[in-house]
Scaffold this active site. Structure first.
Site, PDB file in Angstrom:
ATOM      1  N   GLU B  52       0.810  -1.221   0.000  1.00 38.70           N
ATOM      2  CA  GLU B  52       0.000   0.000   0.000  1.00 38.70           C
ATOM      3  C   GLU B  52       0.843   1.271   0.000  1.00 38.70           C
ATOM      4  O   GLU B  52       0.430   2.300  -0.513  1.00 38.70           O
ATOM      5  CB  GLU B  52      -0.960   0.013   1.192  1.00 38.70           C
ATOM      6  CG  GLU B  52      -2.114  -0.981   1.067  1.00 38.70           C
ATOM      7  CD  GLU B  52      -1.767  -2.356   1.640  1.00 38.70           C
ATOM      8  OE1 GLU B  52      -0.577  -2.611   1.933  1.00 38.70           O
ATOM      9  OE2 GLU B  52      -2.709  -3.172   1.782  1.00 38.70           O
ATOM     10  N   PHE B 114     -11.781  -7.638  13.127  1.00 36.37           N
ATOM     11  CA  PHE B 114     -10.651  -8.056  12.290  1.00 36.37           C
ATOM     12  C   PHE B 114     -10.320  -6.958  11.273  1.00 36.37           C
ATOM     13  O   PHE B 114     -11.211  -6.443  10.603  1.00 36.37           O
ATOM     14  CB  PHE B 114     -10.998  -9.362  11.564  1.00 36.37           C
ATOM     15  CG  PHE B 114      -9.906  -9.812  10.626  1.00 36.37           C
ATOM     16  CD1 PHE B 114      -8.660 -10.175  11.122  1.00 36.37           C
ATOM     17  CD2 PHE B 114     -10.111  -9.841   9.254  1.00 36.37           C
ATOM     18  CE1 PHE B 114      -7.642 -10.565  10.261  1.00 36.37           C
ATOM     19  CE2 PHE B 114      -9.100 -10.231   8.391  1.00 36.37           C
ATOM     20  CZ  PHE B 114      -7.863 -10.599   8.895  1.00 36.37           C
ATOM     21  N   GLN B 115      -9.070  -6.623  11.172  1.00 38.52           N
ATOM     22  CA  GLN B 115      -8.579  -5.560  10.294  1.00 38.52           C
ATOM     23  C   GLN B 115      -9.264  -4.218  10.550  1.00 38.52           C
ATOM     24  O   GLN B 115      -9.449  -3.424   9.630  1.00 38.52           O
ATOM     25  CB  GLN B 115      -8.675  -5.968   8.815  1.00 38.52           C
ATOM     26  CG  GLN B 115      -7.707  -7.118   8.493  1.00 38.52           C
ATOM     27  CD  GLN B 115      -7.464  -7.309   7.011  1.00 38.52           C
ATOM     28  OE1 GLN B 115      -8.340  -7.054   6.184  1.00 38.52           O
ATOM     29  NE2 GLN B 115      -6.270  -7.783   6.659  1.00 38.52           N
ATOM     30  N   LYS B 164     -17.779  -1.034   5.142  1.00 45.15           N
ATOM     31  CA  LYS B 164     -18.217  -1.983   4.131  1.00 45.15           C
ATOM     32  C   LYS B 164     -19.730  -1.969   3.932  1.00 45.15           C
ATOM     33  O   LYS B 164     -20.224  -2.101   2.810  1.00 45.15           O
ATOM     34  CB  LYS B 164     -17.751  -3.388   4.508  1.00 45.15           C
ATOM     35  CG  LYS B 164     -17.757  -4.358   3.338  1.00 45.15           C
ATOM     36  CD  LYS B 164     -17.101  -5.682   3.695  1.00 45.15           C
ATOM     37  CE  LYS B 164     -17.095  -6.617   2.493  1.00 45.15           C
ATOM     38  NZ  LYS B 164     -16.526  -7.936   2.817  1.00 45.15           N
ATOM     39  N   MET B 481      24.437   9.168   2.702  1.00 44.61           N
ATOM     40  CA  MET B 481      24.286  10.422   3.445  1.00 44.61           C
ATOM     41  C   MET B 481      24.507  10.187   4.937  1.00 44.61           C
ATOM     42  O   MET B 481      25.098  11.022   5.629  1.00 44.61           O
ATOM     43  CB  MET B 481      22.906  11.031   3.185  1.00 44.61           C
ATOM     44  CG  MET B 481      22.779  12.478   3.607  1.00 44.61           C
ATOM     45  SD  MET B 481      23.948  13.559   2.748  1.00 44.61           S
ATOM     46  CE  MET B 481      22.970  14.181   1.389  1.00 44.61           C
TER      47      MET B 481
END
Lengths: 188, 583
Positions: B52, B114-115, B164, B481
């Site tokens: 993502e 969940f999630q 959802k 760096m």
């Protein structure tokens, strides 16, 4: 500090004065923030203060226009003039914020706070408590034989003074609302 | 006209109505209804990323290269939390994004489902605005408003969290033109202030334009007006990392980039100028160096659309709140009406001073022996790709600064780099987004091997969509760096700053079905670069470079613009304790 006094060093007269004359003095400002009454709007404002390290001395929020879907957040904050200008600019760019007013510099304003005091005691203490309440124009909103709940409104200084006097008389608990403030006169 | 449809369909319909042609995303349980709708249409192309974070950076790359908002679609919970780095990156660099996240159904919110994650809570500080939509009837309005907020005023990322059940339920679709909004930032500048700036320009003896990403964000017209203004006044111009391309690098008045690794002449001009005209930049700490020694003798003007950027770090004398293109249009008009005057003699002296600074030739380096210097690699890349209308992305670190120094940008929207947040792993997915926006263009990601590995999984995406992105890795087997700072600041104790157990990049490319090229010889570098450019497909170019090269010029932390280090000889005890605490 009186709400009417315009602090030395604050030359700005609008929330977006871009040419302020900065000094290092720490000032106390009361900001009125008119916001869209959306979920999370208070979190945005508080998150701004914590995320950028600004102070909140007092904060009140409530819906003020049900049909217009607006809430008013009154914030008392402290900082240098530069920080105060930043706070106003940062508040102003929150999408849900309609208007930011700095009541401390925009002209005279009134500030009031409401507090509830629970004082527990009998005998002389109880009598002294109700005498002082009378002097401070606090009213009794609940009473038992051993306790009072007083309601008091006024400036924060007045409430502080009342709390100090009640301390030895059996002060058990205080609930304060934080400051609500409006500009004096007909302009909003 | 009102239409009834499911929330999932509304999402797709609103994206179509807003002119979206590509969405970068990754499916999951909480966005399945939206993916089902995407499956059943052909207007919007969906690019399946491999992480993502890649989706958001790809959307950023797309947005910066096309000037249109980028769109990403991810699922709830881990999908949303993986998007956080990209959102923060876009917020810091003012990139317009619309990120859609799935959420558990409304009746399960707060139950640690969940999630489930508090996505609007987590992303509140890293978005310009965000919404949790709990009613399908409000979804279309919110989607349209989201596009408006992301692209108006100072652009930025917005996020819409869609449970959802809201996606499944049917509601009324609201057309974009029916949506009312109170969010309308001021774009026209104050004419009095603009006149004051015009007046200051007439008498300035040592003026400099200091431009930034705001010019690019304001659109192509802003760059056009800026070029007119520079040509008409003859003033020198420098730019921040974010603003490269707003004025052509081949232009006569170009001083090069300024800042911590900016050019000597640019930083000296900033320090010694008597009129600094900041156009869409924000006095970042990478630009100012030591604040109390920043351009001590100048009158400072600042054009910015964000009131909170003005006087935040540096006190300015002529503040102008407004959109760059609008303000420049008015400024040009006012300045011309007043007679288009400048102090010719003063300017001549200023330019002769600047030309003396230029003679220092602060970017000079010696390519000798059989090891490729990173500067040389970029010099050759520049020479061999210059004739293409190419798009350059970078990761973050030394290679990024060298790319900014040695590559020239002739036009806006050709340079995609993570400036504010400094996100390693940005460049590769960004290059995928750029290539989606410009399918036929030459898109090159100048990378370091360590940064590139942070999002290397996107090789799968590049292959799947046949995106011929060129990954030009300057491989010094170091976090260059970090290593440089450890050398200068931490007694050459190189704590965890080398890349051990590196993959064989050629074999890695081949494992994905892409082309791998390795080059370590300056003699064969040109041929290898040409092979990369001409190959029709993704290329992983492993350019083995000098391992201990430092990036100069450098303004050490806690120092002023006129205290630049120009090379290794200058570095002993350059940074004192006060500077060492700064990042």
């Amino acid at each position: 500090m009186s709400a009417l006094k315009i602090k030395k060093g604050s030359t700005s007269h609008s929330a977006y004065n871009l040419r302020p004359n900065y000094s290092d003095t720490i000032e106390r400002h009361t900001l009125a923030v008119l916001v869209e009454n959306e979920p999370g709007v208070l979190a945005r404002v508080i998150g701004l203060f914590s995320g950028r390290g600004y102070n909140i001395d007092s904060l009140t929020v409530a819906e003020v226009d049900h049909l217009g879907h607006r809430s008013r957040i009154t914030i008392v904050t402290t900082g240098t003039p530069q920080v105060i200008e930043q706070i106003k600019a940062q508040l102003g760019r929150i999408v849900d914020v309609h208007k930011v007013n700095d009541l401390t510099v925009e002209g005279p304003s009134v500030e009031r706070e409401l507090a509830l005091f629970k004082v527990v005691g009998t005998g002389d203490h109880r009598i002294e408590a109700i005498r002082l309440a009378d002097i401070f124009r606090a009213s009794v909103v609940d009473s038992t034989l051993e306790s009072f709940v007083f309601e008091i409104t006024g400036t924060s200084e007045k409430i502080d003074a009342f709390a100090e006097l009640m301390q030895p008389l059996g002060l058990e608990e205080i609930a304060r609302t934080g400051i609500a403030a409006l500009a004096r006169g007909h302009d909003s | 006209m009102t239409k009834a449809m499911t929330g999932a369909k509304m999402v797709v319909q609103a994206l179509i109505d807003q002119g979206v042609d590509v969405v970068f995303g990754y499916p999951g349980g909480a966005v399945l209804p939206i993916y089902d709708e995407i499956f059943q249409q052909n207007s919007i192309k969906h690019v399946l990323v491999r992480h993502e974070q890649g989706a958001v950076h790809a959307a950023e790359g797309y947005a910066r290269a096309t000037g249109k908002p980028g769109v990403a679609l991810v699922t709830s919970g881990p999908g949303a939390t993986n998007a956080v780095t990209g959102l923060t990156d876009a917020l810091m660099d003012s990139i317009p994004l619309i990120v859609l996240t799935g959420q558990v159904p409304t009746f399960m919110i707060g139950s640690d489902a969940f999630q489930e994650a508090d996505t609007v809570g987590i992303t509140r500080p890293c978005t310009k605005h965000n919404w949790l939509v709990k009613e399908t009837d409000k979804l279309a309005t919110t989607l349209h408003e989201a596009f408006h907020v992301a692209t108006s005023g100072r652009p930025g990322p917005v996020l819409i969290d869609i449970p959802k059940d809201v996606q499944f339920a049917t509601g009324t679709y609201t057309e974009a033109q029916q949506v009312e909004t109170h969010y309308n930032p001021q774009v026209k500048g104050d004419m009095e202030m603009i006149t004051e700036l015009a007046r200051a320009m007439e008498t300035a003896k040592k003026p400099v334009f200091y431009t930034g990403g705001g010019v690019i964000n304001s659109g192509p017209k802003a760059s056009q007006l800026l070029r007119e203004l520079v040509a008409a006044t003859g003033f020198p111009i420098t730019s921040t990392l974010m603003g490269l391309g707003c004025y052509p690098a081949s232009g006569d008045n170009w001083l090069g980039m300024l800042g911590m690794h900016g050019l000597y002449e640019a930083n000296m001009a900033m320090h010694d100028c008597d009129l600094m005209i900041n156009i869409g930049a924000r006095f970042d700490d990478r630009i100012t160096g030591r604040i109390d020694a920043f351009s001590p003798g100048s009158t400072k003007a600042h054009i910015d659309i964000d009131a909170s950027s003005i006087n935040k770090v540096i006190h300015v004398d002529i503040p102008i709140l407004g959109d760059v293109a609008h303000v420049l249009e008015d400024l040009l008009k006012v300045w011309k009406e007043r007679g288009a005057k400048t102090d010719k003699e003063g300017l001549n002296n200023w330019w002769s001073q600047i030309n003396d600074w230029r003679k220092i030739d602060c970017l000079k380096f010696k390519q000798e022996g059989n090891v490729i210097k990173p500067q040389y690699a970029l010099e050759r890349l520049e020479a061999l790709t210059k004739k293409h209308d190419r798009y350059i992305c970078t990761e973050v670190g030394q290679h990024q600064m060298w790319a900014a120094q040695y590559l020239g940008f002739e036009d806006p929207n050709r340079w995609m780099t993570s400036g504010g947040l400094g996100t390693m792993g940005y460049g590769f997915p960004a290059s995928i987004g750029v290539q989606m926006g410009h399918p036929d263009a030459l898109v090159i990601n100048v990378a370091g091997e360590a940064s590139w590995l942070m999002n290397m999984q996107e090789m799968g995406t590049a292959m799947q969509y046949r995106l011929p992105v060129k990954q030009f890795i300057l491989n010094n087997e170091r976090l260059g760096m970090v290593r440089q700072w450890q050398e200068l600041l931490h007694g050459e104790r190189y704590s965890s700053s080398w890349s051990e157990s590196l993959p064989d990049f050629v074999k890695l490319a081949e494992a994905f079905g892409a082309k791998g090229i390795q080059c370590h010889d300056p003699e064969t570098l040109d041929d290898a670069i040409m092979e990369m450019i001409t190959y029709d497909g993704p290329v992983l170019f492993d350019c083995l470079v000098e391992k201990h090269e430092n990036c100069f010029p450098m303004i050490p932390s806690g120092k002023a613009h006129n205290e630049m280090l120009l090379g290794d000889a200058d570095t002993s005890d350059a940074i004192q304790a006060g500077g060492a605490v700064l990042v």
